[in-house]
Design a protein around this motif. Structure first.
Motif, PDB file in Angstrom:
ATOM      1  N   SER A  85       0.817  -1.215   0.000  1.00  0.00           N
ATOM      2  CA  SER A  85       0.000   0.000   0.000  1.00  0.00           C
ATOM      3  C   SER A  85       0.851   1.266   0.000  1.00  0.00           C
ATOM      4  N   LEU A  86       2.182   1.116  -0.047  1.00  0.00           N
ATOM      5  CA  LEU A  86       3.078   2.268   0.014  1.00  0.00           C
ATOM      6  C   LEU A  86       3.486   2.713  -1.387  1.00  0.00           C
ATOM      7  N   PRO A  87       3.917   3.970  -1.529  1.00  0.00           N
ATOM      8  CA  PRO A  87       4.423   4.419  -2.835  1.00  0.00           C
ATOM      9  C   PRO A  87       5.581   3.538  -3.297  1.00  0.00           C
ATOM     10  N   GLY A  88       5.669   3.332  -4.592  1.00  0.00           N
ATOM     11  CA  GLY A  88       6.690   2.445  -5.133  1.00  0.00           C
ATOM     12  C   GLY A  88       6.088   1.119  -5.528  1.00  0.00           C
ATOM     13  N   GLN A  89       6.917   0.250  -6.094  1.00  0.00           N
ATOM     14  CA  GLN A  89       6.436  -1.031  -6.614  1.00  0.00           C
ATOM     15  C   GLN A  89       7.015  -2.200  -5.827  1.00  0.00           C
ATOM     16  N   THR A  90       6.238  -3.269  -5.758  1.00  0.00           N
ATOM     17  CA  THR A  90       6.688  -4.500  -5.112  1.00  0.00           C
ATOM     18  C   THR A  90       6.623  -5.643  -6.117  1.00  0.00           C
ATOM     19  N   LEU A  91       7.718  -6.379  -6.225  1.00  0.00           N
ATOM     20  CA  LEU A  91       7.808  -7.533  -7.116  1.00  0.00           C
ATOM     21  C   LEU A  91       7.949  -8.788  -6.266  1.00  0.00           C
ATOM     22  N   VAL A  92       7.045  -9.742  -6.439  1.00  0.00           N
ATOM     23  CA  VAL A  92       7.102 -11.011  -5.719  1.00  0.00           C
ATOM     24  C   VAL A  92       7.601 -12.076  -6.692  1.00  0.00           C
ATOM     25  N   LEU A  93       8.727 -12.687  -6.356  1.00  0.00           N
ATOM     26  CA  LEU A  93       9.298 -13.738  -7.199  1.00  0.00           C
ATOM     27  C   LEU A  93       9.004 -15.094  -6.568  1.00  0.00           C
ATOM     28  N   THR A  94       8.478 -16.014  -7.367  1.00  0.00           N
ATOM     29  CA  THR A  94       7.993 -17.275  -6.831  1.00  0.00           C
ATOM     30  C   THR A  94       8.230 -18.422  -7.818  1.00  0.00           C
ATOM     31  N   THR A  95       8.127 -19.647  -7.309  1.00  0.00           N
ATOM     32  CA  THR A  95       8.138 -20.828  -8.182  1.00  0.00           C
ATOM     33  C   THR A  95       6.724 -21.376  -8.362  1.00  0.00           C
ATOM     34  N   ALA A  96       5.762 -20.782  -7.630  1.00  0.00           N
ATOM     35  CA  ALA A  96       4.385 -21.298  -7.637  1.00  0.00           C
ATOM     36  C   ALA A  96       3.592 -20.708  -8.800  1.00  0.00           C
ATOM     37  N   SER A  97       3.225 -21.557  -9.750  1.00  0.00           N
ATOM     38  CA  SER A  97       2.421 -21.085 -10.888  1.00  0.00           C
ATOM     39  C   SER A  97       0.953 -21.327 -10.584  1.00  0.00           C
ATOM     40  N   ASP A  98       0.381 -20.452  -9.777  1.00  0.00           N
ATOM     41  CA  ASP A  98      -1.020 -20.534  -9.359  1.00  0.00           C
ATOM     42  C   ASP A  98      -1.724 -19.253  -9.806  1.00  0.00           C
ATOM     43  N   PRO A  99      -2.400 -19.284 -10.959  1.00  0.00           N
ATOM     44  CA  PRO A  99      -2.994 -18.058 -11.520  1.00  0.00           C
ATOM     45  C   PRO A  99      -3.925 -17.334 -10.552  1.00  0.00           C
ATOM     46  N   GLY A 100      -4.683 -18.088  -9.762  1.00  0.00           N
ATOM     47  CA  GLY A 100      -5.610 -17.461  -8.825  1.00  0.00           C
ATOM     48  C   GLY A 100      -4.885 -16.642  -7.769  1.00  0.00           C
ATOM     49  N   ARG A 101      -3.859 -17.222  -7.188  1.00  0.00           N
ATOM     50  CA  ARG A 101      -3.112 -16.505  -6.160  1.00  0.00           C
ATOM     51  C   ARG A 101      -2.307 -15.360  -6.763  1.00  0.00           C
ATOM     52  N   VAL A 117      10.184 -17.606 -11.248  1.00  0.00           N
ATOM     53  CA  VAL A 117      11.631 -17.783 -11.347  1.00  0.00           C
ATOM     54  C   VAL A 117      11.933 -19.264 -11.170  1.00  0.00           C
ATOM     55  N   ALA A 118      12.978 -19.735 -11.812  1.00  0.00           N
ATOM     56  CA  ALA A 118      13.367 -21.134 -11.676  1.00  0.00           C
ATOM     57  C   ALA A 118      13.722 -21.454 -10.226  1.00  0.00           C
TER      58      ALA A 118
END
Length: 260
Positions: A181-197, A211-212
């Motif tokens: 919720s703060l100014p700026g961007q957040t990138l979450v890197l994961t191995t979980a390919s779950d379109p819903g989440r 990410v591998a």
């Protein structure tokens, strides 16, 4: 007009290609400077020597390679990304005299002083990205933002918030995490390919990317390669000892900043 016949001093070879801006070498030729003093050749293969050649072809006298070691120290991230295809990685840790980084209970939340915390704010401000692990997010709900004003940052405006990067193999990132919720961007890197989440987190303001990795762990080299592809030059790791140790063990740490 005012630069005609002048000498220009630059730390990095003027670029000769169209990137975010038109070629700097062409701008210097158009300005009519008579001499250029260049700290180091641009390690970007798209430039490497071409900028100097462009100036010389226009009759501008060029001296290059002056104070190169000092110039390289000014810009370690860009040089790292060009030559190693990964950002420059700093790890920030605070430890007490017994070598512990913090008490698991959270009782020792602050084991560094106010001066060190302000120093960390400056480190954040110069970084392209701040990286942490999901364990730190779940335990501390950190903001990972720059909380200094322009005057405290030597007058630099506008204040740019670095990209916040969370390594989250199993996608446990809470949608209500304060950094979202703060100014700026957040990138979450994961191995979980779950379109819903993925969708749920994206609706909360995060970017989610795969990410591998294997066995609940991300490939740290692949993480840095992905950040380099996003033109991230300098990464500050603010994380627990487990993730910091994993980066160290993988040989991916360039600089340690330890507050004892």
């Amino acid at each position: 007009q005012h630069a005609r016949g002048a000498t220009v001093y630059v730390t990095l070879e003027p670029c000769s290609h169209h990137g975010r801006t038109p070629p700097c070498a062409d701008a210097l030729v158009a300005a009519g400077v008579s001499r250029a003093v260049v700290g180091m050749q641009d390690p970007n293969p798209r430039v490497a020597g071409r900028g100097v050649q462009r100036l010389q072809d226009a009759g501008i006298a060029v001296q290059d390679g002056l104070l190169e070691s000092q110039v390289r120290a000014l810009n370690p991230g860009f040089i790292s990304r060009m030559q190693r295809r990964r950002p420059w990685v700093r790890v920030k840790l605070a430890a007490s005299l017994d070598g512990r980084t913090a008490m698991a209970s959270g009782e020792s939340k602050w084991i560094s002083g106010a001066a060190a915390r302000q120093d960390v704010q400056r480190l954040r401000a110069r970084s392209s990205a701040i990286l942490t692990g999901i364990g730190t997010v779940l335990a501390d709900d950190p903001a990972l933002n720059v909380r200094l004003d322009a005057q405290q940052l030597y007058g630099v405006e506008p204040l740019r918030q670095p990209l916040r990067v969370v390594l989250d193999p199993d996608l446990a990132m809470p949608a209500q995490a304060q950094m979202l919720s703060l100014p700026g961007q957040t990138l979450v890197l994961t191995t979980a390919s779950d379109p819903g989440r993925h969708r749920g987190l994206q609706q909360s303001g995060a970017e989610v990317a795969l990410v591998a990795g294997a066995a609940g762990q991300l490939d740290l080299s692949a993480v840095l390669e992905q950040l380099a592809a996003r033109e991230i030059n300098e990464v500050l790791l603010e994380c627990g000892p487990t993730l910091a140790g994993a980066f160290l063990q993988a040989g991916l740490v360039d600089e340690l900043i330890v507050y004892l």
